[in-house]
Scaffold this motif. Structure first.
Motif, PDB file in Angstrom:
ATOM      1  N   VAL A   8       0.853  -1.187   0.000  1.00 56.61           N
ATOM      2  CA  VAL A   8       0.000   0.000   0.000  1.00 56.61           C
ATOM      3  C   VAL A   8       0.892   1.241   0.000  1.00 56.61           C
ATOM      4  O   VAL A   8       1.297   1.719   1.062  1.00 56.61           O
ATOM      5  N   PRO A   9       1.234   1.766  -1.175  1.00 54.15           N
ATOM      6  CA  PRO A   9       2.012   3.007  -1.201  1.00 54.15           C
ATOM      7  C   PRO A   9       1.121   4.198  -0.891  1.00 54.15           C
ATOM      8  O   PRO A   9      -0.116   4.062  -0.830  1.00 54.15           O
ATOM      9  N   PRO A  10       1.700   5.386  -0.691  1.00 62.12           N
ATOM     10  CA  PRO A  10       0.887   6.575  -0.424  1.00 62.12           C
ATOM     11  C   PRO A  10      -0.156   6.783  -1.522  1.00 62.12           C
ATOM     12  O   PRO A  10       0.085   6.490  -2.689  1.00 62.12           O
ATOM     13  N   ALA A  11      -1.327   7.280  -1.126  1.00 57.31           N
ATOM     14  CA  ALA A  11      -2.460   7.544  -2.023  1.00 57.31           C
ATOM     15  C   ALA A  11      -3.156   6.276  -2.478  1.00 57.31           C
ATOM     16  O   ALA A  11      -3.964   6.302  -3.402  1.00 57.31           O
ATOM     17  N   CYS A  12      -2.860   5.157  -1.831  1.00 56.39           N
ATOM     18  CA  CYS A  12      -3.571   3.912  -2.112  1.00 56.39           C
ATOM     19  C   CYS A  12      -4.106   3.333  -0.805  1.00 56.39           C
ATOM     20  O   CYS A  12      -3.808   3.827   0.278  1.00 56.39           O
ATOM     21  N   ALA A  13      -4.921   2.306  -0.935  1.00 61.07           N
ATOM     22  CA  ALA A  13      -5.494   1.652   0.237  1.00 61.07           C
ATOM     23  C   ALA A  13      -5.648   0.167  -0.053  1.00 61.07           C
ATOM     24  O   ALA A  13      -5.812  -0.233  -1.209  1.00 61.07           O
ATOM     25  N   ILE A  14      -5.582  -0.643   0.984  1.00 61.52           N
ATOM     26  CA  ILE A  14      -5.826  -2.067   0.852  1.00 61.52           C
ATOM     27  C   ILE A  14      -7.157  -2.382   1.521  1.00 61.52           C
ATOM     28  O   ILE A  14      -7.418  -1.938   2.647  1.00 61.52           O
ATOM     29  N   TRP A  15      -8.001  -3.125   0.820  1.00 60.29           N
ATOM     30  CA  TRP A  15      -9.281  -3.546   1.369  1.00 60.29           C
ATOM     31  C   TRP A  15      -9.154  -4.985   1.854  1.00 60.29           C
ATOM     32  O   TRP A  15      -8.763  -5.872   1.084  1.00 60.29           O
ATOM     33  N   VAL A  16      -9.474  -5.235   3.124  1.00 59.22           N
ATOM     34  CA  VAL A  16      -9.430  -6.570   3.716  1.00 59.22           C
ATOM     35  C   VAL A  16     -10.859  -6.940   4.120  1.00 59.22           C
ATOM     36  O   VAL A  16     -11.435  -6.305   5.010  1.00 59.22           O
ATOM     37  N   PRO A  17     -11.465  -7.947   3.488  1.00 61.83           N
ATOM     38  CA  PRO A  17     -12.852  -8.303   3.808  1.00 61.83           C
ATOM     39  C   PRO A  17     -13.012  -8.820   5.239  1.00 61.83           C
ATOM     40  O   PRO A  17     -12.040  -9.187   5.906  1.00 61.83           O
ATOM     41  N   SER A  18     -14.237  -8.879   5.670  1.00 66.44           N
ATOM     42  CA  SER A  18     -14.582  -9.361   7.004  1.00 66.44           C
ATOM     43  C   SER A  18     -14.050 -10.762   7.260  1.00 66.44           C
ATOM     44  O   SER A  18     -14.096 -11.627   6.390  1.00 66.44           O
ATOM     45  N   GLU A  19     -13.500 -10.960   8.457  1.00 66.94           N
ATOM     46  CA  GLU A  19     -13.059 -12.261   8.978  1.00 66.94           C
ATOM     47  C   GLU A  19     -11.852 -12.855   8.244  1.00 66.94           C
ATOM     48  O   GLU A  19     -11.493 -14.003   8.469  1.00 66.94           O
ATOM     49  N   LEU A  20     -11.209 -12.112   7.379  1.00 65.61           N
ATOM     50  CA  LEU A  20     -10.024 -12.631   6.691  1.00 65.61           C
ATOM     51  C   LEU A  20      -8.789 -12.400   7.564  1.00 65.61           C
ATOM     52  O   LEU A  20      -8.496 -11.260   7.933  1.00 65.61           O
ATOM     53  N   PRO A  21      -8.048 -13.458   7.915  1.00 67.55           N
ATOM     54  CA  PRO A  21      -6.827 -13.264   8.715  1.00 67.55           C
ATOM     55  C   PRO A  21      -5.829 -12.385   7.963  1.00 67.55           C
ATOM     56  O   PRO A  21      -5.595 -12.583   6.763  1.00 67.55           O
ATOM     57  N   HIS A  22      -5.223 -11.428   8.671  1.00 68.60           N
ATOM     58  CA  HIS A  22      -4.266 -10.536   8.022  1.00 68.60           C
ATOM     59  C   HIS A  22      -3.335  -9.929   9.065  1.00 68.60           C
ATOM     60  O   HIS A  22      -3.669  -9.830  10.241  1.00 68.60           O
ATOM     61  N   SER A  23      -2.167  -9.544   8.600  1.00 65.74           N
ATOM     62  CA  SER A  23      -1.222  -8.800   9.436  1.00 65.74           C
ATOM     63  C   SER A  23      -0.847  -7.529   8.692  1.00 65.74           C
ATOM     64  O   SER A  23      -0.988  -7.443   7.468  1.00 65.74           O
ATOM     65  N   ILE A  24      -0.366  -6.532   9.429  1.00 64.82           N
ATOM     66  CA  ILE A  24      -0.028  -5.239   8.848  1.00 64.82           C
ATOM     67  C   ILE A  24       1.355  -4.821   9.320  1.00 64.82           C
ATOM     68  O   ILE A  24       1.644  -4.876  10.521  1.00 64.82           O
ATOM     69  N   ARG A  25       2.205  -4.422   8.386  1.00 62.24           N
ATOM     70  CA  ARG A  25       3.518  -3.875   8.715  1.00 62.24           C
ATOM     71  C   ARG A  25       3.649  -2.498   8.074  1.00 62.24           C
ATOM     72  O   ARG A  25       3.185  -2.291   6.958  1.00 62.24           O
TER      73      ARG A  25
END
Length: 295
Positions: free
Chosen positions: A82-99
């Motif tokens: 996710v570079p600047p001016a973008c976004a990541i969409w993570v649906p409900s209940e999907l396992p995910h991590s963020i760095r």
């Protein structure tokens, strides 16, 4: 003496972090709220270069908006940049991590189940200035509101705008297949590794032809295209953190800066300098009482 009205809660990240990640404690507060609106947001500033939210899941879908710096979101079948001016969409209940990089400023938007027409899979969205400002504005408003209220109408506008945002191809497909996991880890640890497919076959005790078929089957890409996508994800992350083009090109093992710029331009339509200049804009200040705790 009249009873003082209880203020509507806001999603603030200055509470002690839960063992499973900094976001889970505040989210539990909102799971107990009977009047929570369909979407709610928060601003976050990365605490340090190790800023990370471990793998977790929640009933709400989550939009991670990069305001400054770079953010990487990992889900079971891929890694999203996710570079600047973008976004990541993570649906409900999907396992995910963020760095996040050390300089990252982010906006989180949580969407209640069934409240939007966003995809049922992860994707990177190129967001407009209007969407960005709406996310930040909602992050400053109380999260309990009626649908037929000024905040509720603003939320509906944001959801409609999000459904119109174009998708970017900033995903590195991954696989649970042990041989590919090993190759992926080694290349992530050392993206400058230029071993051929035949040489990688020797590493994982697999013929070149079998390995080529395996990579195509698991990722949908050829080995060369998959490795180039890995380089692109790493490059975006490092450039977002402020590293120079020359240093990134060297870290990825390119023979020259020109060769790296050519790869970058072919993938994203612009050389690194123009790409980041086009999306550069200072984020709104993050209020001190709404910043994520160090942890």
């Amino acid at each position: 003496m009249p009873t003082r009205a209880r203020p509507a809660p806001r999603l603030v990240l200055n509470v002690p972090s839960a063992p499973d990640g900094v976001l889970l404690g505040p989210l539990k507060i909102f799971e107990e709220s009977p009047r929570l609106g369909p979407i709610f947001g928060v601003r976050v500033r990365a605490a340090d270069h190790r800023a990370e939210v471990p793998t977790h899941r929640h009933p709400q879908g989550q939009l991670v908006v990069a305001l400054r710096g770079g953010v990487v979101c990992e889900v079971p079948d891929g890694v999203w940049m996710v570079p600047p001016a973008c976004a990541i969409w993570v649906p409900s209940e999907l396992p995910h991590s963020i760095r996040a990089t050390a300089n990252a400023h982010m906006g989180y938007l949580f969407v209640q189940p069934g409240a939007s027409s966003l995809p049922d899979h992860c994707c990177t969205l190129a967001i407009s200035p209007l969407v960005r400002e709406l996310v930040l504005h909602l992050a400053d408003l109380p999260s309990e509101y009626e649908v037929d209220s000024p905040t509720g109408r603003l939320a509906m506008v944001l959801l409609e705008e999000l459904a119109r945002m174009p998708q970017e191809h900033l995903r590195l497909p991954t696989s649970a297949e042990p041989r590919l996991q090993r190759i992926a880890k080694m290349l992530t640890d050392n993206p400058a590794d230029r071993r051929t497919l035949s040489e990688w076959g020797q590493v994982v005790a697999t013929s070149e032809r079998t390995l080529a078929r395996l990579i195509r089957h698991e990722t949908g890409l050829t080995f060369g295209r998959w490795r180039q996508q890995l380089h692109l994800i790493v490059a975006l992350h490092q450039l977002s953190a402020g590293q120079s083009v020359q240093r990134v090109a060297e870290a990825l093992g390119y023979d020259s800066v020109t060769a790296f710029i050519s790869m970058f331009k072919k993938s994203l339509g612009k050389p690194p300098g123009k790409y980041f200049a086009a999306i550069a804009s200072p984020p709104a200040p993050v209020p001190a009482d709404r910043r994520a705790p160090r942890g």
